[in-house]
Design a protein around this motif. Structure first.
Motif, PDB file in Angstrom:
ATOM      1  N   PRO A  88       0.852  -1.195   0.000  1.00 22.29           N
ATOM      2  CA  PRO A  88       0.000   0.000   0.000  1.00 22.29           C
ATOM      3  C   PRO A  88       0.885   1.242   0.000  1.00 22.29           C
ATOM      4  O   PRO A  88       1.263   1.775   1.040  1.00 22.29           O
ATOM      5  N   TRP A  89       1.209   1.693  -1.193  1.00 25.98           N
ATOM      6  CA  TRP A  89       2.194   2.765  -1.336  1.00 25.98           C
ATOM      7  C   TRP A  89       1.801   4.030  -0.601  1.00 25.98           C
ATOM      8  O   TRP A  89       2.670   4.732  -0.059  1.00 25.98           O
ATOM      9  N   SER A  90       0.515   4.341  -0.581  1.00 23.05           N
ATOM     10  CA  SER A  90       0.097   5.566   0.111  1.00 23.05           C
ATOM     11  C   SER A  90       0.458   5.497   1.592  1.00 23.05           C
ATOM     12  O   SER A  90       0.964   6.471   2.167  1.00 23.05           O
ATOM     13  N   THR A  91       0.230   4.334   2.224  1.00 26.44           N
ATOM     14  CA  THR A  91       0.566   4.174   3.637  1.00 26.44           C
ATOM     15  C   THR A  91       2.067   4.297   3.846  1.00 26.44           C
ATOM     16  O   THR A  91       2.533   5.003   4.754  1.00 26.44           O
ATOM     17  N   LEU A  92       2.828   3.592   3.028  1.00 25.40           N
ATOM     18  CA  LEU A  92       4.281   3.571   3.186  1.00 25.40           C
ATOM     19  C   LEU A  92       4.885   4.952   2.962  1.00 25.40           C
ATOM     20  O   LEU A  92       5.695   5.429   3.771  1.00 25.40           O
ATOM     21  N   ILE A  93       4.497   5.612   1.891  1.00 25.01           N
ATOM     22  CA  ILE A  93       5.093   6.910   1.560  1.00 25.01           C
ATOM     23  C   ILE A  93       4.703   7.981   2.574  1.00 25.01           C
ATOM     24  O   ILE A  93       5.546   8.753   3.047  1.00 25.01           O
ATOM     25  N   ILE A  94       3.411   8.023   2.913  1.00 25.72           N
ATOM     26  CA  ILE A  94       2.968   9.036   3.880  1.00 25.72           C
ATOM     27  C   ILE A  94       3.646   8.831   5.225  1.00 25.72           C
ATOM     28  O   ILE A  94       4.065   9.798   5.886  1.00 25.72           O
ATOM     29  N   ALA A  95       3.771   7.582   5.659  1.00 25.83           N
ATOM     30  CA  ALA A  95       4.420   7.303   6.943  1.00 25.83           C
ATOM     31  C   ALA A  95       5.871   7.757   6.936  1.00 25.83           C
ATOM     32  O   ALA A  95       6.349   8.356   7.907  1.00 25.83           O
ATOM     33  N   VAL A  96       6.591   7.470   5.862  1.00 24.85           N
ATOM     34  CA  VAL A  96       7.993   7.878   5.775  1.00 24.85           C
ATOM     35  C   VAL A  96       8.116   9.402   5.800  1.00 24.85           C
ATOM     36  O   VAL A  96       8.979   9.965   6.493  1.00 24.85           O
ATOM     37  N   VAL A  97       7.233  10.076   5.062  1.00 20.80           N
ATOM     38  CA  VAL A  97       7.280  11.545   5.031  1.00 20.80           C
ATOM     39  C   VAL A  97       6.946  12.129   6.403  1.00 20.80           C
ATOM     40  O   VAL A  97       7.647  13.020   6.910  1.00 20.80           O
ATOM     41  N   LEU A  98       5.873  11.620   7.022  1.00 21.26           N
ATOM     42  CA  LEU A  98       5.437  12.157   8.307  1.00 21.26           C
ATOM     43  C   LEU A  98       6.416  11.835   9.437  1.00 21.26           C
ATOM     44  O   LEU A  98       6.668  12.685  10.303  1.00 21.26           O
ATOM     45  N   TYR A  99       6.933  10.607   9.441  1.00 22.40           N
ATOM     46  CA  TYR A  99       7.708  10.148  10.592  1.00 22.40           C
ATOM     47  C   TYR A  99       9.215  10.292  10.438  1.00 22.40           C
ATOM     48  O   TYR A  99       9.945  10.175  11.421  1.00 22.40           O
ATOM     49  N   ILE A 100       9.687  10.522   9.217  1.00 21.66           N
ATOM     50  CA  ILE A 100      11.136  10.657   9.029  1.00 21.66           C
ATOM     51  C   ILE A 100      11.487  11.986   8.374  1.00 21.66           C
ATOM     52  O   ILE A 100      12.239  12.785   8.936  1.00 21.66           O
ATOM     53  N   VAL A 101      10.925  12.255   7.189  1.00 12.51           N
ATOM     54  CA  VAL A 101      11.346  13.423   6.419  1.00 12.51           C
ATOM     55  C   VAL A 101      11.022  14.731   7.138  1.00 12.51           C
ATOM     56  O   VAL A 101      11.913  15.571   7.356  1.00 12.51           O
TER      57      VAL A 101
END
Length: 343
Positions: free
Chosen positions: A178-191
């Motif tokens: 689920p790319w939306s979950t993975l990408i949003i999580a990385v942006v919110l929690y790391i970037v």
């Protein structure tokens, strides 16, 4: 160490009770807050996790990050445990406990439901932690730079390894990331927290100013953790109270898995003479889970009200108290590890 940090496990226990009481007494309010999400990432929880992560992100020094390749052992341990050991031990423990002990021998779970519970546990096993490991690292005085690299490399591998590994262990062919979950999580929690931390370092300039500011915002990290626990238990209060026995049965192998994976990584780090500030967060990454990703895939494959979805939720509920126990153990055994290396 302040009173909140010293008695953190007590506050978390009270937060669990408060969440259950709040979710029962005010179901509409918690349902509304729980519905503020996209791609299975709740916006309120995201903000709270951001508060937890931000103090550690202020410690990131990119000069040190660039030199971490000189000491690859900690990274080797983390990735080996996460991707070559953890998924398979989770599948094994799920089958042994849920299928054989609790279903076939004791008859506490129906065979169909047992299979769904195992599937949810497997999804947790192939989704190593992304966000919360920064919190556990901070609580164990982990190396912020090394932790960032461990998480970043772990996420890169997750992009290519999650779907085939989950498909193999589940025995299905239609697992998609689920790319939306993975990408949003990385942006919110790391970037975003990383950029905020870097901007903070640039604005404050000196280490003394950074230390003073860090001491002021540190209570926000603990407050974020406590509030997250309240919300997680409040969101799931109806399920917990409706399925108390199943919650306990699912939790047993999940807790064993958490301790087992941490023990493997932590002891391996010890044998390789890695410093505690690398060993502790390295053990935490595999022991905890990327629960948003696991929940999203469980719902897409098996449905919102499936046993698989429930199992992933149980993983969320047991993670914080169990990980706090591991944090306490790691802090007690700090003197067993060598002095930190310079990169």
């Amino acid at each position: 160490m302040g009173i909140f940090e010293r008695y953190l496990s007590v506050w978390v226990g009270l937060a669990m009770v408060a969440g259950l009481l709040g979710g029962t007494a005010f179901p509409d309010l918690f349902a509304f807050m729980g519905g503020l999400e996209y791609a299975n990432i709740n916006f309120i929880i995201a903000v709270l996790i951001w508060l937890m992560i931000y103090p550690m992100m202020m410690q990131i020094d990119f000069t040190a990050v660039k030199n971490i390749h000189r000491r690859p052992k900690g990274l080797i341990v983390t990735l080996t445990v996460n991707w070559l050991i953890k998924p398979f031990t989770m599948a094994f423990l799920g089958v042994v406990f849920i299928k054989y002990f609790f279903s076939d021998l004791m008859g506490l779970i129906t065979p169909d439901l047992a299979n769904e519970y195992i599937a949810g546990m497997i999804l947790l096993g192939v989704a190593p932690c992304t966000a919360m490991v920064f919190v556990w690292s901070q609580l164990t005085k982990g190396d912020a730079n090394y932790t960032l690299v461990q998480v970043a490399v772990n996420d890169l591998i997750m992009v290519v390894a999650f779907a085939p590994l989950a498909a193999f262990l589940l025995g299905v062919t239609d697992v998609t990331v689920p790319w939306s979950t993975l990408i949003i999580a990385v942006v919110l929690y790391i970037v975003i927290p990383l950029i905020a931390g870097l901007l903070t370092r640039k604005i404050l300039r000196t280490e003394d100013a950074l230390q003073r500011f860090g001491n002021k915002v540190k209570p926000l990290s603990i407050l974020g953790l406590i509030s997250t626990v309240v919300l997680l238990f409040g969101f799931q209060a109806p399920q917990i109270l409706a399925n108390p026995l199943d919650i306990v049965l699912i939790a047993i192998p999940l807790i064993i898995q958490t301790f087992l994976i941490f023990a493997i990584a932590y002891y391996w780090m010890f044998k390789w003479k890695e410093p505690h500030r690398v060993a502790a967060p390295g053990g935490m990454i595999g022991a905890s889970n990327f629960f948003e990703l696991a929940v999203a895939v469980a719902i897409s494959l098996f449905g919102l009200h499936s046993g698989a979805a429930l199992a992933t939720v149980v993983g969320v509920l047991v993670e914080v108290p169990v990980m706090l126990a591991l944090v306490a153990y790691a802090n007690r055994t700090r003197d067993k590890f060598p002095t930190a290396h310079a990169y």
